[in-house]
Design a protein around this motif. Structure first.
Motif, PDB file in Angstrom:
ATOM      1  N   VAL A  14       0.846  -1.199   0.000  1.00 48.54           N
ATOM      2  CA  VAL A  14       0.000   0.000   0.000  1.00 48.54           C
ATOM      3  C   VAL A  14       0.880   1.248   0.000  1.00 48.54           C
ATOM      4  CG1 VAL A  14      -1.622   1.365   1.383  1.00 48.54           C
ATOM      5  CG2 VAL A  14      -2.016  -1.092   1.045  1.00 48.54           C
ATOM      6  N   ALA A  15       1.923   1.260   0.817  1.00 46.19           N
ATOM      7  CA  ALA A  15       2.814   2.411   0.889  1.00 46.19           C
ATOM      8  C   ALA A  15       3.509   2.634  -0.452  1.00 46.19           C
ATOM      9  CB  ALA A  15       3.841   2.233   2.003  1.00 46.19           C
ATOM     10  N   ALA A  16       3.939   1.571  -1.113  1.00 42.95           N
ATOM     11  CA  ALA A  16       4.588   1.695  -2.421  1.00 42.95           C
ATOM     12  C   ALA A  16       3.603   2.248  -3.450  1.00 42.95           C
ATOM     13  CB  ALA A  16       5.141   0.345  -2.879  1.00 42.95           C
ATOM     14  N   TRP A  17       2.353   1.744  -3.419  1.00 44.63           N
ATOM     15  CA  TRP A  17       1.348   2.232  -4.356  1.00 44.63           C
ATOM     16  C   TRP A  17       1.035   3.704  -4.102  1.00 44.63           C
ATOM     17  CZ3 TRP A  17      -3.738   3.985  -3.738  1.00 44.63           C
ATOM     18  CH2 TRP A  17      -4.459   4.132  -4.908  1.00 44.63           C
ATOM     19  N   LEU A  18       0.941   4.101  -2.835  1.00 44.90           N
ATOM     20  CA  LEU A  18       0.683   5.505  -2.505  1.00 44.90           C
ATOM     21  C   LEU A  18       1.828   6.405  -2.951  1.00 44.90           C
ATOM     22  CD1 LEU A  18      -0.972   5.177   1.021  1.00 44.90           C
ATOM     23  CD2 LEU A  18      -2.080   5.864  -1.114  1.00 44.90           C
ATOM     24  N   ALA A  19       3.055   5.942  -2.809  1.00 43.26           N
ATOM     25  CA  ALA A  19       4.208   6.722  -3.262  1.00 43.26           C
ATOM     26  C   ALA A  19       4.148   6.903  -4.782  1.00 43.26           C
ATOM     27  CB  ALA A  19       5.510   6.040  -2.853  1.00 43.26           C
ATOM     28  N   TRP A  20       3.758   5.830  -5.497  1.00 46.12           N
ATOM     29  CA  TRP A  20       3.612   5.929  -6.943  1.00 46.12           C
ATOM     30  C   TRP A  20       2.527   6.937  -7.297  1.00 46.12           C
ATOM     31  CZ3 TRP A  20      -0.542   4.810 -10.159  1.00 46.12           C
ATOM     32  CH2 TRP A  20      -0.273   4.825 -11.518  1.00 46.12           C
ATOM     33  N   GLN A  21       1.385   6.865  -6.583  1.00 39.57           N
ATOM     34  CA  GLN A  21       0.291   7.802  -6.823  1.00 39.57           C
ATOM     35  C   GLN A  21       0.732   9.241  -6.569  1.00 39.57           C
ATOM     36  OE1 GLN A  21      -2.496   7.655  -8.185  1.00 39.57           O
ATOM     37  NE2 GLN A  21      -3.474   5.683  -7.882  1.00 39.57           N
ATOM     38  N   GLN A  22       1.516   9.443  -5.532  1.00 47.39           N
ATOM     39  CA  GLN A  22       1.990  10.789  -5.215  1.00 47.39           C
ATOM     40  C   GLN A  22       2.903  11.317  -6.316  1.00 47.39           C
ATOM     41  OE1 GLN A  22       3.966  11.161  -1.424  1.00 47.39           O
ATOM     42  NE2 GLN A  22       3.465  13.337  -1.323  1.00 47.39           N
ATOM     43  N   ARG A  23       3.769  10.458  -6.852  1.00 47.29           N
ATOM     44  CA  ARG A  23       4.623  10.877  -7.961  1.00 47.29           C
ATOM     45  C   ARG A  23       3.789  11.225  -9.194  1.00 47.29           C
ATOM     46  NH1 ARG A  23       7.583   6.500  -6.099  1.00 47.29           N
ATOM     47  NH2 ARG A  23       6.873   5.201  -7.832  1.00 47.29           N
ATOM     48  N   GLN A  24       2.762  10.423  -9.468  1.00 48.79           N
ATOM     49  CA  GLN A  24       1.889  10.696 -10.601  1.00 48.79           C
ATOM     50  C   GLN A  24       1.163  12.026 -10.426  1.00 48.79           C
ATOM     51  OE1 GLN A  24       1.636   8.842 -13.463  1.00 48.79           O
ATOM     52  NE2 GLN A  24       3.375   7.797 -12.543  1.00 48.79           N
ATOM     53  N   ALA A  25       0.682  12.277  -9.219  1.00 46.48           N
ATOM     54  CA  ALA A  25      -0.007  13.540  -8.946  1.00 46.48           C
ATOM     55  C   ALA A  25       0.944  14.719  -9.111  1.00 46.48           C
ATOM     56  CB  ALA A  25      -0.606  13.524  -7.539  1.00 46.48           C
ATOM     57  N   ALA A  26       2.168  14.594  -8.607  1.00 50.97           N
ATOM     58  CA  ALA A  26       3.149  15.674  -8.720  1.00 50.97           C
ATOM     59  C   ALA A  26       3.476  15.951 -10.189  1.00 50.97           C
ATOM     60  CB  ALA A  26       4.419  15.343  -7.944  1.00 50.97           C
ATOM     61  N   GLN A  27       3.594  14.904 -11.004  1.00 53.59           N
ATOM     62  CA  GLN A  27       3.878  15.089 -12.430  1.00 53.59           C
ATOM     63  C   GLN A  27       2.702  15.756 -13.146  1.00 53.59           C
ATOM     64  OE1 GLN A  27       4.841  11.173 -13.851  1.00 53.59           O
ATOM     65  NE2 GLN A  27       6.890  11.189 -12.963  1.00 53.59           N
ATOM     66  N   THR A  28       1.497  15.354 -12.799  1.00 54.78           N
ATOM     67  CA  THR A  28       0.312  15.957 -13.409  1.00 54.78           C
ATOM     68  C   THR A  28       0.198  17.426 -13.028  1.00 54.78           C
ATOM     69  OG1 THR A  28      -0.819  13.830 -13.388  1.00 54.78           O
ATOM     70  CG2 THR A  28      -2.196  15.783 -13.645  1.00 54.78           C
ATOM     71  N   ILE A  29       0.439  17.739 -11.765  1.00 58.85           N
ATOM     72  CA  ILE A  29       0.395  19.128 -11.303  1.00 58.85           C
ATOM     73  C   ILE A  29       1.435  19.962 -12.038  1.00 58.85           C
ATOM     74  CG2 ILE A  29       0.904  20.630  -9.329  1.00 58.85           C
ATOM     75  CD1 ILE A  29      -0.481  18.479  -7.573  1.00 58.85           C
ATOM     76  N   ALA A  30       2.647  19.446 -12.179  1.00 60.81           N
ATOM     77  CA  ALA A  30       3.708  20.177 -12.880  1.00 60.81           C
ATOM     78  C   ALA A  30       3.329  20.420 -14.339  1.00 60.81           C
ATOM     79  CB  ALA A  30       5.026  19.412 -12.784  1.00 60.81           C
TER      80      ALA A  30
END
Length: 109
Positions: A14-30
């Motif tokens: 779950v923690a690994a998946w959340l970290a991946w989601q956070q990276r995806q969100a940061a890339q989308t925001i950028a």
């Protein structure tokens, strides 16, 4: 593998998946911020106000210091209208010596 180890592995996943989601969100925001910056760069700047009044803070509030034509680069100020500028000039507020709003409005002091 015991129950405790299995639960630990599940939470690590779950923690690994959340970290991946956070990276995806940061890339989308950028990407969206870059797109917004491009759109804003293409938008023309708003026109300057017709007149502006430069103020100074005093103990009793903001006091008019100098009036400027809207496109004058020698002072910053709040937008105002010609009638208020005439009144301020008549009250003794100093006109800008560079853009001479008093001359532009035909007001002599």
């Amino acid at each position: 593998m015991g129950e405790l180890e299995a639960r630990l592995e599940s939470w690590r996943a779950v923690a690994a998946w959340l970290a991946w989601q956070q990276r995806q969100a940061a890339q989308t925001i950028a990407a969206l911020e870059a797109e917004l910056a491009e759109v804003q760069a293409r938008r023309p700047p708003p026109p300057p106000p017709e007149w502006k009044v430069e103020g100074i803070r005093t103990g009793s509030g903001v006091k008019g210091l100098r009036v400027h034509a809207g496109d004058c680069s020698m002072g910053r100020g709040k937008p105002t209208d010609a009638e208020q500028v005439r009144r301020m000039l008549a009250e003794g507020i100093e006109p800008c010596p560079y853009c001479s709003p008093d001359n532009m409005l035909g007001v002599t002091g």
